[in-house]
Design a protein around this motif. Structure first.
Motif, PDB file in Angstrom:
ATOM      1  N   PRO A 127       0.815  -1.217   0.000  1.00 28.15           N
ATOM      2  CA  PRO A 127       0.000   0.000   0.000  1.00 28.15           C
ATOM      3  C   PRO A 127       0.851   1.271   0.000  1.00 28.15           C
ATOM      4  CG  PRO A 127      -0.838  -1.589   1.594  1.00 28.15           C
ATOM      5  CD  PRO A 127       0.477  -2.124   1.113  1.00 28.15           C
ATOM      6  N   ASP A 128       0.378   2.259  -0.733  1.00 27.43           N
ATOM      7  CA  ASP A 128       1.005   3.588  -0.775  1.00 27.43           C
ATOM      8  C   ASP A 128       2.433   3.560  -1.306  1.00 27.43           C
ATOM      9  OD1 ASP A 128      -1.345   4.749   0.392  1.00 27.43           O
ATOM     10  OD2 ASP A 128      -0.633   4.108   2.371  1.00 27.43           O
ATOM     11  N   TYR A 129       2.747   2.588  -2.144  1.00 23.31           N
ATOM     12  CA  TYR A 129       4.102   2.520  -2.701  1.00 23.31           C
ATOM     13  C   TYR A 129       4.375   3.715  -3.603  1.00 23.31           C
ATOM     14  CZ  TYR A 129       7.905   1.300  -5.854  1.00 23.31           C
ATOM     15  OH  TYR A 129       9.061   1.331  -6.603  1.00 23.31           O
ATOM     16  N   GLU A 130       5.592   4.230  -3.509  1.00 26.72           N
ATOM     17  CA  GLU A 130       6.054   5.252  -4.440  1.00 26.72           C
ATOM     18  C   GLU A 130       7.563   5.125  -4.605  1.00 26.72           C
ATOM     19  OE1 GLU A 130       5.181   9.084  -2.884  1.00 26.72           O
ATOM     20  OE2 GLU A 130       6.607   8.931  -1.227  1.00 26.72           O
ATOM     21  N   LYS A 131       8.055   5.502  -5.747  1.00 24.99           N
ATOM     22  CA  LYS A 131       9.483   5.465  -6.010  1.00 24.99           C
ATOM     23  C   LYS A 131      10.147   6.639  -5.304  1.00 24.99           C
ATOM     24  CE  LYS A 131       9.114   3.162 -10.519  1.00 24.99           C
ATOM     25  NZ  LYS A 131       9.390   3.259 -11.972  1.00 24.99           N
ATOM     26  N   SER A 132      10.882   6.336  -4.256  1.00 26.52           N
ATOM     27  CA  SER A 132      11.552   7.366  -3.470  1.00 26.52           C
ATOM     28  C   SER A 132      12.638   6.702  -2.636  1.00 26.52           C
ATOM     29  CB  SER A 132      10.555   8.099  -2.563  1.00 26.52           C
ATOM     30  OG  SER A 132      10.176   7.268  -1.474  1.00 26.52           O
ATOM     31  N   ALA A 133      13.311   7.492  -1.812  1.00 24.15           N
ATOM     32  CA  ALA A 133      14.334   6.962  -0.905  1.00 24.15           C
ATOM     33  C   ALA A 133      13.810   6.846   0.520  1.00 24.15           C
ATOM     34  CB  ALA A 133      15.575   7.855  -0.934  1.00 24.15           C
ATOM     35  N   ASP A 184      18.083   5.039  -6.646  1.00 20.03           N
ATOM     36  CA  ASP A 184      17.126   4.667  -7.697  1.00 20.03           C
ATOM     37  C   ASP A 184      17.006   3.145  -7.707  1.00 20.03           C
ATOM     38  OD1 ASP A 184      19.639   4.121  -8.644  1.00 20.03           O
ATOM     39  OD2 ASP A 184      19.323   4.942 -10.645  1.00 20.03           O
ATOM     40  N   GLY A 185      16.700   2.590  -6.526  1.00 24.93           N
ATOM     41  CA  GLY A 185      16.716   1.150  -6.318  1.00 24.93           C
ATOM     42  C   GLY A 185      15.672   0.355  -7.064  1.00 24.93           C
ATOM     43  N   TRP A 186      14.768   1.008  -7.757  1.00 24.05           N
ATOM     44  CA  TRP A 186      13.775   0.302  -8.569  1.00 24.05           C
ATOM     45  C   TRP A 186      14.365  -0.088  -9.924  1.00 24.05           C
ATOM     46  CZ3 TRP A 186      13.362   5.050  -6.301  1.00 24.05           C
ATOM     47  CH2 TRP A 186      13.715   6.151  -7.094  1.00 24.05           C
ATOM     48  N   GLY A 187      15.567   0.418 -10.243  1.00 24.96           N
ATOM     49  CA  GLY A 187      16.211   0.082 -11.505  1.00 24.96           C
ATOM     50  C   GLY A 187      17.182  -1.078 -11.354  1.00 24.96           C
ATOM     51  N   HIS A 188      17.808  -1.484 -12.452  1.00 24.07           N
ATOM     52  CA  HIS A 188      18.749  -2.604 -12.433  1.00 24.07           C
ATOM     53  C   HIS A 188      20.019  -2.199 -11.709  1.00 24.07           C
ATOM     54  CE1 HIS A 188      21.330  -5.896 -13.762  1.00 24.07           C
ATOM     55  NE2 HIS A 188      20.225  -6.534 -14.132  1.00 24.07           N
ATOM     56  N   ASP A 189      20.560  -3.100 -10.890  1.00 21.91           N
ATOM     57  CA  ASP A 189      21.719  -2.737 -10.074  1.00 21.91           C
ATOM     58  C   ASP A 189      22.986  -2.518 -10.899  1.00 21.91           C
ATOM     59  OD1 ASP A 189      22.407  -5.321 -10.733  1.00 21.91           O
ATOM     60  OD2 ASP A 189      22.215  -6.131  -8.709  1.00 21.91           O
ATOM     61  N   ALA A 190      23.003  -3.007 -12.132  1.00 24.48           N
ATOM     62  CA  ALA A 190      24.194  -2.840 -12.968  1.00 24.48           C
ATOM     63  C   ALA A 190      24.482  -1.375 -13.273  1.00 24.48           C
ATOM     64  CB  ALA A 190      24.034  -3.619 -14.272  1.00 24.48           C
ATOM     65  N   GLY A 191      23.452  -0.562 -13.283  1.00 22.76           N
ATOM     66  CA  GLY A 191      23.647   0.843 -13.593  1.00 22.76           C
ATOM     67  C   GLY A 191      23.700   1.736 -12.379  1.00 22.76           C
ATOM     68  N   ARG A 192      23.771   1.145 -11.199  1.00 26.93           N
ATOM     69  CA  ARG A 192      23.757   1.931  -9.968  1.00 26.93           C
ATOM     70  C   ARG A 192      25.156   2.088  -9.377  1.00 26.93           C
ATOM     71  NH1 ARG A 192      20.234  -0.204  -5.756  1.00 26.93           N
ATOM     72  NH2 ARG A 192      20.514   1.906  -4.960  1.00 26.93           N
ATOM     73  N   ASN A 193      25.261   2.949  -8.373  1.00 30.33           N
ATOM     74  CA  ASN A 193      26.547   3.306  -7.790  1.00 30.33           C
ATOM     75  C   ASN A 193      26.888   2.393  -6.611  1.00 30.33           C
ATOM     76  OD1 ASN A 193      28.875   4.607  -7.063  1.00 30.33           O
ATOM     77  ND2 ASN A 193      27.863   6.396  -6.181  1.00 30.33           N
ATOM     78  N   TRP A 194      27.787   1.436  -6.851  1.00 27.53           N
ATOM     79  CA  TRP A 194      28.263   0.568  -5.777  1.00 27.53           C
ATOM     80  C   TRP A 194      29.344   1.307  -4.994  1.00 27.53           C
ATOM     81  CZ3 TRP A 194      27.012  -4.872  -5.250  1.00 27.53           C
ATOM     82  CH2 TRP A 194      26.055  -5.315  -6.172  1.00 27.53           C
TER      83      TRP A 194
END
Length: 261
Positions: A127-133, A184-194
């Motif tokens: 419930p109440d999901y939204e793309k955020s941190a 931006d954890g809803w995206g693929h981890d390959a393009g994220r900042n490790w």
């Protein structure tokens, strides 16, 4: 909500043994009584990983009676593992501040972490999901996937770390400001900042290296808890990567499975 929490130790068993000493003289009395006490320990592996034993100990998960705060603490204290991606064993690690918070609320119903049912098998379905941190320590937690962890349970060097969100008194183990900004954890981890331990230390989190070792690195995720059709507990990241509570196999057994001995 009704929470049930049984003691971690079993019933106290008391046996009485009377020992007789043959009289050496007529004035010698036969009397010696020793009481032997034993406190058998419950099998925490069964309680943490077996859904039936878990429900009996913490409360029925499917009816929201489970004392999730206590369950999370015991998973942490026992260095429990989660099976991600068909065999990647991650140890669950709570920050000191989050564990202290859970200790406080485990005695009552208020603000218990939410264990969603099997119909919420993805974060976008809660419930109440939204793309955020954002995270609230109830429905959603700030988490980290950590690799090259020193002495991690499961033997693979993996850990899932959950920390506390508290704007008034920030958790020193929680996300840094740059992590909050670039999440931006809803995206693929390959393009994220490790990030490495050194990266996080430069951003203000020196505890990461202290907890996981200087060689550790990883990726931050928002996480939540849910059940599956077998009544197992899953820890899920926002990008869909998830694992269920499961004991890790001894290294020799894992090797035998790999080569099918």
């Amino acid at each position: 909500m009704v929470c049930r929490l049984l003691p971690l130790t079993g019933l106290l068993l008391i046996s009485s043994v009377t020992c007789f000493t043959p009289p050496l003289t007529s004035n010698t009395e036969m009397t010696a009584l020793s009481v032997v006490t034993e406190t058998p320990q419950m099998d925490m592996s069964e309680i943490l990983y077996n859904p039936t034993e878990r429900d009996a100990h913490y409360g029925t998960a499917s009816s929201s009676e489970i004392n999730m705060a206590q369950y999370m603490m015991d998973l942490h204290d026992e260095k429990a593992t989660f099976n991600f991606c068909g065999g990647m064993m991650f140890q669950l690690v709570l920050s000191k501040k989050l564990r202290s918070h859970l200790q406080t609320i485990s005695a009552g119903d208020a603000n218990q972490p939410k264990l969603f049912d099997k119909s919420h098998a993805g974060m976008s379905r809660i419930p109440d999901y939204e793309k955020s941190a954002s995270a609230d320590n109830i429905n959603v937690f700030h988490g980290r996937e950590v690799r090259k962890v020193k002495d991690a349970a499961g033997g693979m060097g993996f850990a899932m770390h959950l920390s506390m969100v508290d704007e008034q008194s920030p958790d020193p183990e929680s996300w840094t400001m740059p992590e909050l900004i670039d999440y931006d954890g809803w995206g693929h981890d390959a393009g994220r900042n490790w990030r490495t331990a050194d990266d996080l230390a430069r951003e203000g989190n020196v505890e990461y290296g202290n907890v996981f070792g200087k060689e550790a690195y990883g990726l931050h995720h928002r996480c939540f808890w849910h059940l599956d059709g077998q009544n197992r507990v899953w820890l899920s990241a926002e990008d869909g990567c998830e694992g269920y509570a499961a004991p890790s196999k001894p290294k020799w057994n894992a090797l035998m499975d790999k080569f099918k001995f």
